[in-house]
Design an enzyme around this catalytic site. Structure first.
Site, short mmCIF file in Angstrom:
data_model
loop_
_atom_site.label_atom_id
_atom_site.label_comp_id
_atom_site.label_asym_id
_atom_site.label_seq_id
_atom_site.Cartn_x
_atom_site.Cartn_y
_atom_site.Cartn_z
CG HIS A 69 -1.32 1.20 1.45
ND1 HIS A 69 -1.18 2.47 2.47
CD2 HIS A 69 -2.97 1.38 0.67
CE1 HIS A 69 -2.19 2.64 2.98
NE2 HIS A 69 -3.23 3.03 1.24
CD GLU A 72 -2.47 3.03 -3.77
OE1 GLU A 72 -3.19 4.13 -3.34
OE2 GLU A 72 -3.08 1.49 -2.69
CD GLU A 144 -5.06 5.37 2.71
OE1 GLU A 144 -3.77 5.73 2.78
OE2 GLU A 144 -6.06 4.70 2.33
#
Lengths: 430, 423
Positions: A69, A72, A144
């Site tokens: 992640h 990404e 996040e």
């Protein structure tokens, strides 16, 4: 020049064209007329679960949780110009997601599709990672993670996975933890990029009013030298997961307005080895027959005032894991828990009504037709399934082939009443 | 790619809109019932929207109702409540596969009869709605209202709206409030429903691949409406000049701070200046190349989520950011600076071009999504906006930077909400 084939699905009157390029990259194109938007998805079979693997000559490698992640986020970084802005300048938009087994970058646009597709390949295949961008991005990812922490249902879901799985990384958060994110380094990110952003590990999907031959050529021509040359893909190592659950129950107390619960049934992941499309279809239909709005179980719980909304249902079959989940908001957590177990038990013992099965088949036929209304949903669904080793067209076929016996058998082989766990969220007593 | 739209009056105050598009494999029916947003009926309308689609006199139990829908090729009925500025809208939608895909010609008539039963033949017990369904849905709605507080970013935005418009109907939430919901009885709700059926403006919109003449006659034959006087709903007041900024702080059990801010746009949608004002909100906070995203997230790494969005009916701009508790001041300052930058003319050619492309691309692809298009169509109809895509795109392309700057000059900061952790 690789091989090319067409797969047609009669039930929905759609075709998909597939080609495996010489580099190993798999390309899928679904041409669809009359839709303004075109979509491309560029994915790698590398996600939140893939932190332990074996590399030729190096042996076992272990990476911090959440690194796929993190990568990404890093792939979006560009020293000169924001990736979002680059796409928006030509009227396109770009985004990405990391799931437990894949990372997918996707674009959509009405105009200048060829250009947008090249730009998609370009930014994914040309990664720029600096110490500075890594440090800044850590703060964004931590926000996040904290955002999810503030969603009570997300916590309840995480707890259920921890209740069911001892070692399998399906239990871990895709984004990792604040600590694992802080510990991630630029070198680790670059290494994982080299390992997993490899044509033999990736696939491209294109949907919209396009010509497949042209798309195959365009993708072939826009692979970089470095990309084509990447050698073998590391072998993922999945730990041995015991069949039994970890604990039967977990409860968290929060300042919330209504209690909520989910029950997970852990199953043998070997079910995935044969006829998985058919089995998944059978399990999904069975869930609907057990807990859907026309089920006796729904009516019972609604009439007693235990629930007011539809049940949430999910069935997952993945690499080394298989489970089903049912849940609802309720102020009668224990009663509903027993009710869910009783319902599954009664279907295990008594099977299903034949009439219910016939009605479900009509429903599914209509729902499939409806799902092909939206190119966006076809596109994201087809990609998401393929990246998990399932095929949307085969699933349509499976749903159509499904027999009453398939349902009975799949349920019998999947559910083990002594291997379920409940995760609940209870409101704080003032 | 919309092939055709037609519009008819079924009876005064009840209109039928036919939107034909060959690319859809299902037909979507939307019944939009318009009510004023006010304290006396907000909770009634909210509960009504939950009660009416559960059972009918033809299918008196939920099991029968759901089974009938499953038999009708998995048709879906959704009834819910929405807030459009200071209007409250009861929306009933039904999606059914096109007759040509399931090989059964009567699906259109069957679907329309279903909607008609829901509207005109509810299950009535002792002069009120079915008490069992009523009680369950009443509890469900109360929970839904109470659970608004569990969704922290939604709650921050709600608090912002409530405090900003404490003397305007706009403060009212479309789900109503717990005290008023508790007062409702099966009979009082049924009586309210009769009033809703007789006095509301109603729009029926159908979108899909059908023969318009046939569809029109099917609707006239199968859907029934009272003939009588229907009340129009008043247009919102939208111009406000706050004397000072309202500040609200609440403590919650949270890991991350939630910051919500509202601005008065002060330009009504009827004005030519609304479109440039809307464009300015895109430059500010829509998508990855907006000022807020580039500065607050990309440059300073303060947040993961940050966005701005405009409410067309009330001309209000809402901004949201999820930030660490010790970054509230910094984030708030940066957000205000971005709005001021737009007002003072700091919009680059790229930013303007991107905002135009984003909006145009969204408009061009709207007709790819059946449900988005039906809502867009209804919005444009309500705000007397154009449905001519070329004309709309042309208007967007003619805007220059100065139009945005002038329009943004009317924006006034009204309310700032912070949700912080518990001490």
């Amino acid at each position: 020049m690789g091989f090319e084939n067409e797969d047609y699905c009669q039930y929905i009157d759609e075709s998909i064209f597939h080609k495996k390029l010489e580099s190993g990259l798999e390309v899928y194109v679904l041409p669809k007329k009359h839709f303004a938007k075109k979509y491309a998805f560029f994915g790698t079979h590398y996600g939140g679960m893939n932190n332990v693997f074996e590399v030729d000559g190096l042996g076992r490698v272990e990476m911090p949780q959440g690194i796929a992640h993190f990568l990404e986020h890093q792939i979006f970084e560009d020293e000169l110009e924001s990736t979002f802005e680059k796409f928006e300048k030509i009227g396109a938009s770009v985004n990405a997601y990391t799931s437990n087994g894949s990372t997918v970058y996707h674009i959509e646009t009405v105009e200048e599709f060829d250009k947008a597709l090249k730009m998609l390949m370009n930014f994914v295949l040309d990664v720029q990672i600096t110490e500075k961008s890594v440090e800044k991005e850590k703060e964004v990812i931590i926000q996040e993670i904290k955002m999810y922490e503030d969603e009570p249902e997300w916590q309840m879901g995480t707890n259920l996975m921890l209740n069911m799985y001892h070692t399998h990384p399906v239990k871990d958060d895709i984004a990792g933890t604040v600590e694992s994110v802080r510990s991630t380094t630029k070198e680790q990110l670059l290494r994982c990029y080299e390992y997993f952003y490899n044509p033999k590990n990736m696939a491209m999907f294109v949907f919209g009013d396009v010509e497949p031959g042209h798309i195959f050529e365009l993708i072939e021509a826009n692979q970089t030298e470095a990309f084509i040359k990447r050698k073998t893909v590391p072998r993922l190592i999945m730990p041995n997961e015991p069949f039994r659950i970890v604990r039967p129950k977990s409860i968290i107390t929060k300042a919330i307005a209504k209690d909520s619960m989910i029950v997970g049934f852990k199953a043998n992941p070997d079910i995935r080895k044969e006829d998985r499309e058919l089995k998944l279809a059978a399990l999904r239909v069975a869930s609907d027959m057990m807990f859907g709005k026309s089920s006796a179980a729904f009516s019972r719980a609604y009439e007693k005032g235990w629930i007011t909304e539809s049940y949430d249902m999910d069935v997952q079959l993945g690499d080394g894991y298989a489970y089903a989940v049912f849940g609802n908001q309720t102020d009668h957590v224990d009663l509903l828990h027993e009710e869910i177990l009783r319902t599954v038990e009664s279907h295990l013992n008594n099977g299903f009504e034949h009439e219910d099965f016939l009605r479900m088949k009509r429903k599914l036929l209509g729902r499939f037709v409806a799902s092909f209304n939206s190119l966006q949903s076809i596109a994201s669904n087809y990609t998401f399934k393929k990246m998990r080793g399932f095929d949307l067209f085969e699933q349509v076929e499976a749903f159509n082939k499904l027999s009453y016996d398939d349902i009975q058998n799949s349920v019998k082989n999947f559910y083990d009443l002594s291997n379920s766990s409940m995760s609940a969220m209870i409101k704080e007593k003032k | 790619m919309i092939d055709m739209t037609q519009y008819f009056e079924l009876t005064p105050g009840v209109n039928l809109h036919l939107v034909k598009s060959r690319k859809f494999k299902t037909v979507l029916y939307g019944v939009y019932i318009k009510r004023p947003l006010n304290d006396s009926e907000a909770s009634l309308n909210a509960l009504l929207s939950r009660v009416i689609d559960k059972v009918s006199s033809v299918y008196p139990t939920q099991k029968e109702m759901s089974s009938a829908l499953e038999n009708l090729y998995g048709a879906i009925i959704v009834s819910d409540i929405h807030k459009y500025g200071e209007k409250q809208m009861i929306q009933i939608k039904m999606q059914v596969p096109g007759a040509q895909y399931v090989g059964e010609e009567t699906v259109t008539a069957q679907a329309l009869q279903f909607i008609d039963q829901i509207l005109n033949r509810p299950k009535v017990v002792d002069g009120g709605f079915d008490p069992e369904i009523f009680e369950a849905e009443k509890l469900g709605l109360i929970s839904e209202v109470e659970m608004r507080k569990d969704d922290k970013d939604g709650w921050a935005l709600s608090l912002c709206v409530e405090n900003m418009s404490e003397n305007e109907p706009y403060r009212i939430h479309e789900y109503g409030n717990v005290e008023a919901i508790r007062e409702i009885t099966p009979v009082s709700l049924y009586e309210h429903y009769q009033k809703v059926l007789e006095t509301s403006s109603i729009d029926v919109i159908v979108i899909g691949d059908f023969e318009p003449e046939t569809m029109k006659s099917e609707i006239v034959n199968n859907l029934h409406f009272y003939e009588g006087k229907r009340e129009p709903v008043a247009r919102e007041e939208i111009v406000y000049h706050p004397d000072q900024i309202k500040r609200v702080v609440e403590e919650h059990d949270i890991a991350q701070g939630k910051l919500a801010m509202s601005y008065r746009i002060n330009i009504p949608y009827e004005s030519d200046e609304y479109l440039p004002a809307f464009m300015a909100t895109i430059v500010l906070g829509y998508g990855g190349s907006s000022k807020l995203f580039k500065v607050v997230r990309e440059r300073d790494g303060l947040c993961y989520t940050v966005f701005a969005r405009a409410d067309k009916f009330k001309s209000v701009l809402l901004i949201y950011a999820g930030v660490d508790f010790d970054k509230f001041d910094k984030a708030e300052k940066l957000i205000i600076e971005q709005v001021e930058a737009i007002k003072s003319g700091e919009i680059s050619d790229d930013e303007l071009a991107i905002a135009k492309k984003t909006l145009i691309s969204n408009l061009q692809s709207l007709s790819d999504y059946q449900n988005s298009y039906i809502n867009y169509y209804y919005n444009q109809y309500l705000t007397k906006g154009t449905l001519d895509l070329e004309e709309y795109i042309d208007r967007i392309n003619r805007l220059d930077k100065n139009d945005l700057v002038m329009a943004a000059g009317h924006f006034e900061l009204d309310t700032i909400v912070r949700l912080k952790g518990e001490e």
